[in-house]
Scaffold this motif. Structure first.
Motif, mmCIF file in Angstrom:
data_model
loop_
_atom_site.group_PDB
_atom_site.id
_atom_site.type_symbol
_atom_site.label_atom_id
_atom_site.label_comp_id
_atom_site.label_asym_id
_atom_site.label_seq_id
_atom_site.Cartn_x
_atom_site.Cartn_y
_atom_site.Cartn_z
ATOM 1 N N THR A 192 0.816 -1.222 0.000
ATOM 2 C CA THR A 192 0.000 0.000 0.000
ATOM 3 C C THR A 192 0.847 1.267 0.000
ATOM 4 O OG1 THR A 192 -0.240 -0.088 2.398
ATOM 5 C CG2 THR A 192 -1.983 -1.095 1.101
ATOM 6 N N ASN A 241 -19.601 9.250 1.791
ATOM 7 C CA ASN A 241 -19.277 8.096 2.645
ATOM 8 C C ASN A 241 -18.098 8.370 3.566
ATOM 9 O OD1 ASN A 241 -21.174 5.964 2.122
ATOM 10 N ND2 ASN A 241 -20.372 5.952 0.042
ATOM 11 N N LEU A 294 -9.203 4.146 2.168
ATOM 12 C CA LEU A 294 -10.400 3.875 2.976
ATOM 13 C C LEU A 294 -10.312 2.564 3.762
ATOM 14 C CD1 LEU A 294 -13.175 5.309 0.647
ATOM 15 C CD2 LEU A 294 -12.153 6.335 2.693
ATOM 16 N N PRO A 295 -9.898 1.448 3.160
ATOM 17 C CA PRO A 295 -9.783 0.234 3.976
ATOM 18 C C PRO A 295 -8.755 0.377 5.106
ATOM 19 C CG PRO A 295 -9.756 -0.326 1.643
ATOM 20 C CD PRO A 295 -9.672 1.169 1.743
ATOM 21 N N ALA A 296 -7.777 1.248 4.908
ATOM 22 C CA ALA A 296 -6.766 1.476 5.951
ATOM 23 C C ALA A 296 -7.252 2.508 6.971
ATOM 24 C CB ALA A 296 -5.459 1.952 5.306
ATOM 25 N N ARG A 297 -8.493 2.969 6.805
ATOM 26 C CA ARG A 297 -9.122 3.966 7.699
ATOM 27 C C ARG A 297 -8.321 5.267 7.749
ATOM 28 N NH1 ARG A 297 -13.950 3.784 8.577
ATOM 29 N NH2 ARG A 297 -13.805 4.718 10.619
ATOM 30 N N ARG A 298 -7.716 5.626 6.641
ATOM 31 C CA ARG A 298 -6.974 6.880 6.544
ATOM 32 C C ARG A 298 -7.921 7.924 5.961
ATOM 33 N NH1 ARG A 298 -1.150 4.750 4.372
ATOM 34 N NH2 ARG A 298 -0.632 6.977 4.403
ATOM 35 N N CYS A 337 -8.374 6.287 -3.128
ATOM 36 C CA CYS A 337 -9.324 6.063 -2.035
ATOM 37 C C CYS A 337 -9.555 4.579 -1.792
ATOM 38 C CB CYS A 337 -10.641 6.776 -2.312
ATOM 39 S SG CYS A 337 -10.516 8.569 -2.087
ATOM 40 N N SER A 338 -9.404 3.752 -2.836
ATOM 41 C CA SER A 338 -9.568 2.303 -2.654
ATOM 42 C C SER A 338 -8.474 1.727 -1.765
ATOM 43 C CB SER A 338 -9.575 1.584 -4.011
ATOM 44 O OG SER A 338 -8.283 1.538 -4.572
ATOM 45 N N VAL A 339 -7.377 2.455 -1.600
ATOM 46 C CA VAL A 339 -6.306 2.040 -0.688
ATOM 47 C C VAL A 339 -6.451 2.749 0.659
ATOM 48 C CG1 VAL A 339 -3.798 2.066 -0.323
ATOM 49 C CG2 VAL A 339 -4.724 1.520 -2.584
#
Length: 190
Positions: free
Chosen positions: A104, A164, A133-137, A129-131
């Protein structure tokens, strides 16, 4: 005599360039018909004639990526970036490959390069954002999304994504505002 030789050299170089253009066109058509093996052979022939051809190198990277061969794709994209460091698509594709491999940090670096070159391209923002958002950044995703929503080229999907992120950040009024922007507009029935 010198002019005749120069003329012949010029004609030969034009024919050479024309052959490459024809091969690139045929390779693109083959790729469009999902004939990957034919496209690969044609792109490889282009590289045999011109080892620095960005289009052939980049497209071999795309094919490798589509086939799940991310390491090979990265090699092609890196080579293409050496030939053309201003092609934002190359960096976006590098980001995609690194993300698929779970790297990432490098994926984000490549996506940021793509966005720096073409800040108005929504696809690059969606990719980063696909990287993020899952990392909660969320704060980083919010910064990227806020930047692109200042341009005129924002699509509804980006407003929805921003909404979102704002929900995740606890900004419910901002989220509602952007979710409403994402809704399709109804034409006037006059």
């Amino acid at each position: 005599m010198t002019f005749m030789i120069l003329g012949l050299l010029f004609l030969a170089s034009c024919a050479y360039a024309g052959n490459i253009d024809i091969l690139l066109q045929k390779a693109g058509s083959a790729l469009g018909r999902s004939e990957r093996d034919s496209a690969i052979a044609l792109y490889q022939e282009v590289l045999r004639l011109d080892s620095n051809n960005v289009e052939a190198t980049r497209n071999l990277g795309v094919i490798s990526s589509l086939d799940g061969k991310y390491e090979a794709a990265i090699d092609f994209f890196k080579k293409a970036s050496r030939f053309d460091s201003t092609d934002a698509d190359i960096y976006s594709n590098l980001g995609l490959c690194y993300a698929r491999l779970g790297d990432t940090t490098t994926a984000l670096t490549q996506y940021r390069r793509a966005i720096k070159l073409k800040p108005e391209k929504g696809l690059y923002v969606k990719n980063i954002c696909s990287v993020l958002l899952p990392a909660r950044r969320l704060s980083e995703a919010l910064a990227v999304l806020n930047q692109i929503t200042k341009t005129d080229t924002v699509d509804a999907e980006l407003y929805y994504l921003l909404g979102n992120v704002l929900v995740g950040s606890g900004d419910f009024p901002g989220a509602e505002k952007n979710m409403n922007r994402a809704k399709p507009k109804k034409p006037n029935n006059k």
